[in-house]
Design an enzyme around this catalytic site. Structure first.
Site, short mmCIF file in Angstrom:
data_model
loop_
_atom_site.label_atom_id
_atom_site.label_comp_id
_atom_site.label_asym_id
_atom_site.label_seq_id
_atom_site.Cartn_x
_atom_site.Cartn_y
_atom_site.Cartn_z
N GLY A 50 0.84 -1.19 0.00
CA GLY A 50 0.00 0.00 0.00
C GLY A 50 0.87 1.23 0.00
O GLY A 50 2.05 1.16 0.32
N CYS A 77 5.23 -6.17 1.69
CA CYS A 77 5.58 -4.76 1.68
C CYS A 77 4.88 -4.02 2.83
O CYS A 77 5.19 -4.25 3.98
CB CYS A 77 5.23 -4.21 0.30
SG CYS A 77 6.18 -2.79 -0.13
N TYR A 78 3.89 -3.19 2.52
CA TYR A 78 3.15 -2.54 3.60
C TYR A 78 2.61 -3.58 4.57
O TYR A 78 2.59 -3.38 5.79
CB TYR A 78 1.98 -1.73 3.03
CG TYR A 78 1.18 -0.95 4.07
CD1 TYR A 78 1.44 0.39 4.31
CD2 TYR A 78 0.16 -1.56 4.81
CE1 TYR A 78 0.72 1.10 5.25
CE2 TYR A 78 -0.56 -0.86 5.75
CZ TYR A 78 -0.29 0.47 5.97
OH TYR A 78 -1.00 1.16 6.91
N HIS A 172 7.54 -7.67 -3.96
CA HIS A 172 6.22 -8.06 -4.51
C HIS A 172 6.29 -9.39 -5.27
O HIS A 172 6.79 -9.41 -6.40
CB HIS A 172 5.70 -6.96 -5.44
CG HIS A 172 5.30 -5.73 -4.69
ND1 HIS A 172 4.05 -5.58 -4.13
CD2 HIS A 172 5.99 -4.60 -4.39
CE1 HIS A 172 3.98 -4.41 -3.52
NE2 HIS A 172 5.15 -3.79 -3.67
N GLU A 174 3.80 -10.92 -6.51
CA GLU A 174 2.66 -11.01 -7.42
C GLU A 174 2.94 -10.45 -8.82
O GLU A 174 2.18 -10.69 -9.74
CB GLU A 174 1.43 -10.33 -6.81
CG GLU A 174 1.49 -8.80 -6.66
CD GLU A 174 2.19 -8.32 -5.39
OE1 GLU A 174 3.05 -9.05 -4.87
OE2 GLU A 174 1.88 -7.20 -4.93
N ASP A 231 -17.91 -9.34 -22.94
CA ASP A 231 -18.39 -9.26 -21.55
C ASP A 231 -19.91 -9.38 -21.46
O ASP A 231 -20.44 -10.17 -20.68
CB ASP A 231 -17.94 -7.95 -20.89
CG ASP A 231 -16.44 -7.78 -20.92
OD1 ASP A 231 -15.73 -8.78 -21.17
OD2 ASP A 231 -15.97 -6.65 -20.71
N LYS A 382 -10.35 -10.18 -17.50
CA LYS A 382 -10.76 -10.32 -18.90
C LYS A 382 -10.48 -11.71 -19.48
O LYS A 382 -11.33 -12.32 -20.12
CB LYS A 382 -10.03 -9.27 -19.74
CG LYS A 382 -10.53 -9.17 -21.16
CD LYS A 382 -11.78 -8.34 -21.22
CE LYS A 382 -12.27 -8.12 -22.63
NZ LYS A 382 -13.43 -7.23 -22.65
#
Ligand code: XMP
Length: 526
Positions: A50, A77-78, A172, A174, A231, A382
């Site tokens: 964050g 991290c945060y 990170h 991710e 979509d 998506k």
């Protein structure tokens, strides 16, 4: 299920995404989520990164109950600093320099009674390439913690508690810049938390259909607009599978669709997918209102407002007609094809108000009908929507269609939109797209179209000088549509398309190719 608590990092949604790629089901909630309000028991919790400093007055903090659940927690991290701050708030200080970018962490090994703290980094090798992005760092370890990974600048790049299943990392995992990040998340979710790897698209479909039926009830009805895009089509097919003809799809032909678009969409949705569809041909109304208008924003507004007006009228008509049906009740729901990235933007920890705005404030949208929103794709990205579409039997061709903007050809015909410009735009666009498909490039390109410019140019055709229309071709590659590169076609391809357009589209004497990236250009022309 792994609970991801979002502290506002731009990468938070990628955590959920990576877990899903591991077939682990996860849900992301704002960091302020009260544990007592959860209706399910998380197997583990990930605290995201964050932009704040944990020690500043306005910093968001997790419900302290998070730390009493006893399930494994991974702070990123945060999130790492949040763990440290919770245990002892003097441990976090501002770093001397902001660390941002690639770093190599060295994994430490522990033996004997401490060996279990190495589980987060197991099978990742001794040195690990990672992506760092932080300003604060730990000045000292919280009591009972040991470092499990370090960099020259961050001695506590990875930490773990000896007594409790608490882990923190300063980088990170991710993002793709941390190549083994997914393995690290798997170590946490699967090995440490024991999460099951059984999340599949089939399960999603079953669960979602059940959820829709429970929400709507045995008689409830749902209305929704479809565009022919992936979509809205996938959302509509899911509704059809869940409640059959109690779902009413509406396609508004606004007169600025591509060639034969309304016909093609109608055929696909009704004949192939069995969706209960009403097509409203409002071409004359839209084109009438667009007459003499050349300012881009005005064109968009006219199309947007007219669309709402038409959809609203049709919804009321359908609702009236539905009243007479003995099998069904009132239309109470509005279907929206909202995707996960849109949801994330609204579930900010800055307060629940943003969420309320997007999820409940639709009473006014269809005046007087007070519809509630139903968003069956709200957990998906998506590419997951595409996988779902394939799973629901929607053709590959439709599932991989390029996006098409709501204002349609009106923002691809510069200046005033009229029947003649529309004809030229449609014919040129069809040739361009057909050639892209024939060359096997359609999927490689993210979006492509032919635009009709406002001015004319001189050309020679046969022995005559002509004064004709100019077509600009645009084709871009992008992953997020926020930035884009123009597609490098080879000269022969462009030559072929140009020749065909000038020869086959009456009134065109020149073809240009747009070689502007975004930024500074946009994908659309207006
Ligand atoms: P730009 O032109 O802003 O486009 O680079 C980015 C993406 O958004 C689409 N787009 C729109 N879609 N209504 C829509 O539904 C709009 O007014 C609109 N404007 C742009 C565009 O096609 C591209 O995919």
């Amino acid at each position: 299920t792994i609970l991801v608590l979002d502290f506002g990092s731009q990468y938070s949604h990628l955590i959920t995404r990576r877990l899903r790629e591991l077939n682990v089901y996860s849900e992301m909630l704002p960091c302020t989520q009260k544990i007592a309000d959860l209706t399910w028991n998380p197997k583990g919790i990930i605290l995201s990164g964050g932009p704040y400093s944990v020690y500043s007055d306005d910093a968001p903090h997790a419900d302290p109950a998070v730390f009493d659940l006893g399930v494994p927690i991974l702070g990123i991290c945060y999130g790492l600093q949040e763990i440290a701050w919770n245990l002892d708030n003097k441990n976090v200080v501002a770093g001397e320099k902001r660390e941002y970018g690639h770093a190599e962490v060295t994994v430490q090994k522990h033996a004997g009674k401490k060996a279990h703290i190495d589980r987060l980094f197991q099978n990742l090798g001794e040195n690990l390439e990672v992506w760092m992005s932080h300003g604060d760092k730990l000045s000292q370890l919280p009591a009972g913690f040991e470092p499990v990974a370090s960099t020259p600048n961050a001695p506590y790049a990875g930490i773990a508690s000896i007594e409790r299943p608490l882990f923190g990392i300063q980088f990170h995992p991710e993002v793709t810049h941390t190549p083994k990040g997914k393995q690290l998340l798997s170590n946490f979710a699967v090995e440490i938390c024991g999460a099951r790897q059984d999340w599949t698209m089939e399960k999603f479909v079953d669960k979602e259909i059940e959820r829709i039926r429970a929400m709507v009830g045995p008689k409830g009805q749902v209305i929704g607009a479809v565009s022919g895009g992936v979509d809205s089509t996938v959302a509509a097919k899911l509704m059809q599978n869940a409640i059959g003809d109690r779902f009413h799809a509406v396609l508004v032909d606004n007169g600025v669709l591509r060639m034969d678009e309304a016909k093609i969409v109608k055929k696909t949705l009704t004949e192939h997918l069995g969706i209960n569809l009403t097509v409203v041909d409002a071409t004359d109304l839209f084109l009438g209102r667009l007459k003499g208008v050349s300012e881009p924003e005005k064109k968009r507004k006219i199309i947007g407002n007219t669309f709402i007006e038409i959809f609203q009228d049709k919804a009321k008509q359908i609702a009236e007609a539905a009243k007479d049906s003995p099998k069904a009740g009132d239309i109470e729901w509005l279907l929206q094809g909202t995707l996960y990235p849109d949801v994330i933007e609204s579930i900010s920890f800055k307060g629940p108000s943003a969420t309320i705005k997007t999820h409940h404030n639709v009473g006014g949208l269809l005046e007087g009908m007070h519809l509630k929103l139903i968003e069956p794709l709200r957990e998906l990205f998506k590419d997951e929507v595409r996988a779902l579409g394939t799973n629901l039997g929607i053709s590959e061709e439709l599932v991989w269609r390029h996006p098409f903007p709501g204002p349609g050809l009106a923002i691809r015909i510069l200046g005033e939109v009229n029947e003649e410009q529309l004809r030229i735009g449609r014919e040129a666009d069809k040739i361009f797209i057909d050639e892209i498909v024939a060359a096997g490039l359609y999927r490689k390109i993210s979006q492509a179209y032919a635009a009709v410019l406002k001015d004319r140019a001189v050309g020679v055709m046969g022995d005559k000088r002509v004064y004709g229309q100019i077509i600009a071709l645009r084709a871009v590659e992008t992953t997020d549509f926020m930035t884009a590169d123009w597609f490098p076609f080879d000269g022969e391809f462009l030559k072929r398309v140009s020749r065909r357009i000038v020869n086959e589209v009456d009134g065109v004497c020149r073809v240009l190719y747009d070689v502007t990236s975004k930024p500074p250009g946009t994908i659309e022309m207006e």
